[in-house]
Design a protein around this motif. Structure first.
Motif, short mmCIF file in Angstrom:
data_model
loop_
_atom_site.label_atom_id
_atom_site.label_comp_id
_atom_site.label_asym_id
_atom_site.label_seq_id
_atom_site.Cartn_x
_atom_site.Cartn_y
_atom_site.Cartn_z
N GLN A 163 3.38 11.97 5.57
CA GLN A 163 2.06 11.37 5.72
C GLN A 163 2.04 10.13 6.60
N HIS A 164 3.16 9.40 6.63
CA HIS A 164 3.14 8.10 7.31
C HIS A 164 4.22 7.94 8.38
N LEU A 165 5.46 8.34 8.09
CA LEU A 165 6.54 8.13 9.06
C LEU A 165 6.41 9.05 10.27
N VAL A 166 6.17 10.32 10.03
CA VAL A 166 6.07 11.27 11.14
C VAL A 166 4.93 10.90 12.10
N SER A 176 0.84 -1.20 0.00
CA SER A 176 0.00 0.00 0.00
C SER A 176 0.87 1.25 0.00
N VAL A 177 0.23 2.41 -0.06
CA VAL A 177 0.98 3.67 -0.16
C VAL A 177 1.78 3.95 1.10
N ASP A 178 1.44 3.32 2.23
CA ASP A 178 2.22 3.58 3.44
C ASP A 178 3.50 2.75 3.50
N ARG A 200 12.81 11.18 -4.63
CA ARG A 200 13.07 11.85 -3.35
C ARG A 200 11.85 12.66 -2.92
N GLY A 201 11.16 13.25 -3.88
CA GLY A 201 9.94 13.97 -3.55
C GLY A 201 8.88 13.04 -2.99
N ALA A 202 8.77 11.85 -3.58
CA ALA A 202 7.81 10.85 -3.08
C ALA A 202 8.19 10.40 -1.68
N ASP A 203 9.51 10.26 -1.44
CA ASP A 203 9.96 9.86 -0.10
C ASP A 203 9.59 10.92 0.93
N LEU A 204 9.74 12.17 0.58
CA LEU A 204 9.40 13.25 1.52
C LEU A 204 7.91 13.27 1.82
N ARG A 205 7.10 13.08 0.79
CA ARG A 205 5.65 13.06 1.02
C ARG A 205 5.26 11.86 1.89
N TRP A 206 5.88 10.70 1.61
CA TRP A 206 5.61 9.51 2.41
C TRP A 206 5.99 9.76 3.87
N ALA A 207 7.16 10.37 4.10
CA ALA A 207 7.60 10.62 5.47
C ALA A 207 6.61 11.52 6.20
#
Length: 258
Positions: free
Chosen positions: A224-227, A169-171, A215-222
């Motif tokens: 939305q999900h990591l933080v 999934s996206v997360d 890298r932009g996708a990684d930042l958005r993932w972080a």
């Protein structure tokens, strides 16, 4: 063999995140397996899914295992420890010892027991150097426990198709619908049953993403999900707070409305 009582215990992996029914509740591999077992066993088949997202090993053992044993199933799936390996205070030897004891308790009832080597979720997540050795230690112990007690191992880690991001999934942490179907196929295989061939069909891997876009996708993932995940760890909260088991009673299997 026709199993007539199937009880699934665990965390989000077994609860079914992120494989939603049309009504927004979760299906997942365990529901798919139950549907197949119900066809084979007939009207006497019963299924319970006690899994709750975010649960640590100790919670699963204390809360779900006794409830599962009270139902006297002839098939139990036990998938636990995945959340523990992500924690700073992970105690590998203690978890391995307790894992072996729990599987021994489950097998002592005469039930068939399914245990799992998890797919390599860390391939697309930070922390591989820390978590990787923990996972390897746990996977080795799972094999030894299976041999000692006669449990059935579902070895998802050995299936390289789970490195395909389309199965997640996206997360990046939970399986997508295609991933759950592939797990269900492996589970049925471990039970000596033939799965639906379509469950093993994997969509083509996406084309490599250009470095800057990745890298932009990684930042958005972080964001939305990591933080949020880190924030829950710091505040002692869990994604499973105020969540109850989706199928807490052993009842005939009925799918969610389509």
């Amino acid at each position: 063999m026709r199993w007539r009582k199937f009880v699934a215990v665990g965390d989000s992996f077994t609860e079914g995140l992120d494989d939603p029914y049309p009504d927004g509740t979760y299906r997942g591999w365990a529901d798919l397996v139950a549907a197949r077992l119900a066809v084979d066993a007939g009207p006497d088949f019963g299924y319970a899914n006690l899994a709750i997202r975010g649960r640590l090993f100790g919670n699963i053992v204390a809360e779900q295992v006794p409830a599962a044993l009270d139902m006297q199933p002839d098939l139990i799936s036990f998938a636990a420890g995945g959340n523990d390996v992500l924690r700073r205070n992970f105690d590998g030897p203690k978890l391995i010892k307790e894992f072996d004891e729990v599987v021994g308790r489950l097998r002592a009832t005469g039930a068939d027991v399914l245990i799992f080597r998890f797919a390599d979720v860390m391939a697309r997540l930070p922390g591989q150097r820390l978590v990787g050795p923990r996972v390897a230690m746990l996977h080795e112990a799972i094999g030894e426990t299976a041999r000692r007690h006669g449990a059935r191992v579902v070895d998802l880690y050995a299936d390289d198709e789970f490195l395909n991001p389309v199965l997640w999934s996206v997360d990046r942490l939970h399986l997508a619908p295609a991933g759950h179907r592939r797990v269900a196929a492996h589970v049925l295989g471990a039970l000596g049953l033939t799965p639906d061939e379509q469950w093993l069909v994997v969509p083509p891997r996406p084309a490599p993403t250009p470095w800057l876009a990745a890298r932009g996708a990684d930042l958005r993932w972080a964001g939305q999900h990591l933080v949020p995940w880190v924030r829950r760890r710091l505040t002692g909260r869990s994604s499973g707070d105020n969540i109850t088991a989706k199928r807490p009673l052993l009842t005939p299997f009925t799918d969610r409305p389509s």
